[in-house]
Design an enzyme around this catalytic site. Structure first.
Site, PDB file in Angstrom:
ATOM      1  N   ASP A   3       0.841  -1.200   0.000  1.00  0.00           N
ATOM      2  CA  ASP A   3       0.000   0.000   0.000  1.00  0.00           C
ATOM      3  C   ASP A   3       0.876   1.250   0.000  1.00  0.00           C
ATOM      4  OD1 ASP A   3      -2.156  -1.730   0.232  1.00  0.00           O
ATOM      5  OD2 ASP A   3      -2.372  -1.438   2.369  1.00  0.00           O
ATOM      6  N   LEU A  46       5.398   1.388   3.583  1.00  0.00           N
ATOM      7  CA  LEU A  46       5.962   1.506   4.925  1.00  0.00           C
ATOM      8  C   LEU A  46       6.481   0.162   5.433  1.00  0.00           C
ATOM      9  CD1 LEU A  46       6.282   3.169   7.651  1.00  0.00           C
ATOM     10  CD2 LEU A  46       4.075   2.161   8.269  1.00  0.00           C
TER      11      LEU A  46
END
Length: 126
Positions: free
Chosen positions: A105, A108
Site C-alpha cells: 500500500d 511503509l
C-alpha cells in the site's frame, strides 16, 4: 476504471502460470543459480511464493522461510508502526535473500522490512 463481477476471470490461469515461470527463470538467471532464501510475508504471499518456488530450476538450492508483520493492528488504515509478529528462523548473513510480499500500500512495511533484513548482512536482498 472498469468494474469486475465477482467470479469473473480477469486473467486466465495459463497466462499467470507463464508469467510466474518467466519470473522464476529471471530470478535464477540473476542469481546465476546460486542458493537463495525466499522469505514470504504471511499470509498473503504464501500461495504465490509456492508457485514461484516450484518453477525454479531443480538444480538451484532454494530455501524458504516466513515472516509475519503488521502495521494495521485492528484498523483498516496503517498505524505507521510496523510490528514483527513472526520473524524468520534462518540466519541470512552472507545469503541471497528474495522477499515475496503480496500487497504494497504505502510501502511503509516493505521499507521497514528491507532495512531490517539489510542490517542482517545478506549477500544480496531483492
Amino acid at each position: 476504471m472498469s468494474e469486475y463481477k465477482l467470479g469473473e476471470v480477469i486473467m486466465p490461469r495459463e497466462v499467470i502460470a507463464k508469467r510466474v515461470k518467466e519470473l522464476a527463470d529471471q530470478i535464477a538467471k540473476d542469481l546465476n543459480k546460486q542458493e537463495v532464501l525466499v522469505v514470504g510475508i504471511l499470509t498473503g504471499a504464501s500461495l504465490f511464493l509456492t508457485d514461484l518456488v516450484r518453477e525454479m530450476p531443480e538444480d538451484m538450492d532454494v530455501r524458504i522461510d516466513f515472516m509475519s508483520v503488521s502495521s494495521y493492528m485492528q484498523d483498516t488504515t496503517t498505524s505507521g508502526v510496523v510490528r514483527i509478529l513472526h520473524d524468520i528462523k534462518t540466519s541470512i548473513e552472507g545469503k541471497n535473500v528474495l522477499v515475496v510480499e503480496d500487497i504494497i500500500d504505502s510501502g511503509l512495511t516493505l521499507n521497514y522490512l528491507l532495512k531490517l533484513l539489510q542490517s542482517r548482512k545478506p549477500a544480496s536482498l531483492k
